[in-house]
Enzyme design. Structure first.
Site, short mmCIF file in Angstrom:
data_model
loop_
_atom_site.label_atom_id
_atom_site.label_comp_id
_atom_site.label_asym_id
_atom_site.label_seq_id
_atom_site.Cartn_x
_atom_site.Cartn_y
_atom_site.Cartn_z
N SER A 35 0.81 -1.21 0.00
CA SER A 35 0.00 0.00 0.00
C SER A 35 0.85 1.26 0.00
CB SER A 35 -0.92 0.00 1.23
OG SER A 35 -0.14 -0.04 2.42
N PHE A 42 -10.43 4.07 7.55
CA PHE A 42 -9.48 3.79 6.48
C PHE A 42 -10.22 3.69 5.15
CE2 PHE A 42 -7.01 0.84 3.78
CZ PHE A 42 -5.85 1.60 3.65
N GLY A 74 12.03 -8.61 21.34
CA GLY A 74 12.93 -9.00 20.26
C GLY A 74 12.19 -9.75 19.17
N GLY A 112 8.00 -7.24 19.42
CA GLY A 112 8.13 -5.94 20.07
C GLY A 112 9.39 -5.84 20.91
N GLN A 169 -1.83 -6.42 8.50
CA GLN A 169 -3.23 -6.18 8.86
C GLN A 169 -4.22 -6.75 7.85
OE1 GLN A 169 -0.93 -3.83 8.12
NE2 GLN A 169 -1.85 -2.05 7.08
N ASN A 188 4.07 -10.53 13.06
CA ASN A 188 4.32 -10.18 14.45
C ASN A 188 3.71 -11.26 15.35
OD1 ASN A 188 1.55 -9.61 14.75
ND2 ASN A 188 1.84 -7.41 14.42
N ASP A 204 7.48 -2.10 9.33
CA ASP A 204 7.96 -1.86 7.97
C ASP A 204 9.46 -1.59 7.97
OD1 ASP A 204 5.35 -2.13 6.96
OD2 ASP A 204 4.92 -0.01 7.33
#
Length: 312
Positions: free
Chosen positions: A10, A118, A226, A223, A170, A193, A254
């Site tokens: 995107s 969005f 690590g 996060g 997402q 993640n 990103d």
């Protein structure tokens, strides 16, 4: 061989408004079925964003070669001018004159709560952007984009024999288990993640070990805990780099993925690739906005040596 990375994803503009009070002072719990409210937002800022834009920005900062395969709308001028200034090619950005750029409108209150809207806009036409036109590449990444575009780009990359990283982000909830399994089997690498890996295993019925066995590497970020890289039956722990400040997590993932692209295309070992990715996430979180941190490649190398005791 070219070291170019194709970045499919995107391209968006984020508009962030700050409401100085608390949402719960206006939103009444027993009246949520008929909401008609307005939040006065004295401050507003706009940020360049979208996964492809963020990844390309960080990869360029490292000295890598980024070529974006994305879609923008009629209001593309400011972002296109930014890419030109940064030296990031725009040849493979499709412009849809009858659409607007993908845009996220964020209203935040003083407690950090957010109400977001969005608009996918031009991103919905990602499947119309032919990846074959982007030319040869060492590696590609499929990051969150239009649903059909992500599927088409994956299939086309397989045909073109270009290895790619599958980074559902997402957009992961948009796909069913069978579709996600197909992505995994097509990809060379998968990155998620800690929340996304739970959803990915639930949707596909595959365990972490199952997914790792189907790709060259599975990378999971956690996060401040690590990250970890599963490759060839081995689990490599990547430490988090302490941030100088924790201001804004937007775009940290990103930035991490740009580090992956840079390390893989340069043939690095996974422990060094992961550490560079981790460092970039820490650099990014100390700055507001996804693309407002600015360092030279030499400065990043110095920070890497300071954090890990050796130079890459």
């Amino acid at each position: 061989m070219t070291q170019t990375s194709l970045i499919c994803g995107s391209l968006a503009i984020d508009t962030i408004l700050q409401f100085p009070g608390r949402f719960d002072s206006i939103l009444l719990a027993d009246q949520l079925h008929k909401v008609n409210v307005s939040f006065l937002a004295p401050t507003m800022r706009t940020e360049f964003g979208g996964c492809a834009g963020n990844i390309a920005y960080n990869l360029k900062m490292l000295g890598g070669e980024a070529r974006i395969v994305g879609v923008m709308g009629q209001d593309n001028a400011a972002y296109m001018a930014r890419f030109a200034k940064l030296g990031i090619p725009t040849d493979n950005i499709l412009v849809k004159d009858d659409a607007y750029n993908a845009q996220c409108f964020v209203t935040a209150d003083q407690d950090g709560n957010q109400i977001n809207a969005f608009h996918p806009g031009a991103m919905s036409y990602a499947h119309e952007n032919e990846i074959a036109k982007a030319g040869p590449a060492a590696l590609a990444i499929i990051s969150p984009d239009g649903h059909l575009g992500m599927q088409k780009h994956a299939a086309d990359l397989v045909k073109l024999e270009i290895p790619f990283i599958f980074d559902p982000g997402q957009q992961l909830p948009m796909f069913n288990g069978e579709e996600l399994t197909t992505f995994i089997d097509q990809a060379t690498y998968v990155t998620t993640n800690d929340y996304e890996i739970e959803l990915l295993t639930e949707r596909t019925g595959l365990s972490v070990a199952d997914i790792a066995s189907r790709v060259d590497a599975l990378i999971i970020t956690r996060g401040e805990q690590g990250s970890e890289i599963y490759t060839k039956g081995e689990r490599i722990e990547i430490p988090a780099v302490p941030a100088t400040e924790v201001l804004d997590p937007t775009g940290c993932g990103d930035a991490y993925r740009a580090g992956l692209l840079f390390g893989i295309t340069n043939g690095w070992k996974w422990d060094t690739t992961g550490r560079l990715a981790s460092l970039l996430g820490a650099i990014k979180i100390a700055s507001r906005g996804a693309q407002n941190h600015s360092l030279t490649a030499a400065e990043i190398a110095d920070k890497f040596e300071a954090a890990f005791g050796y130079r890459y």
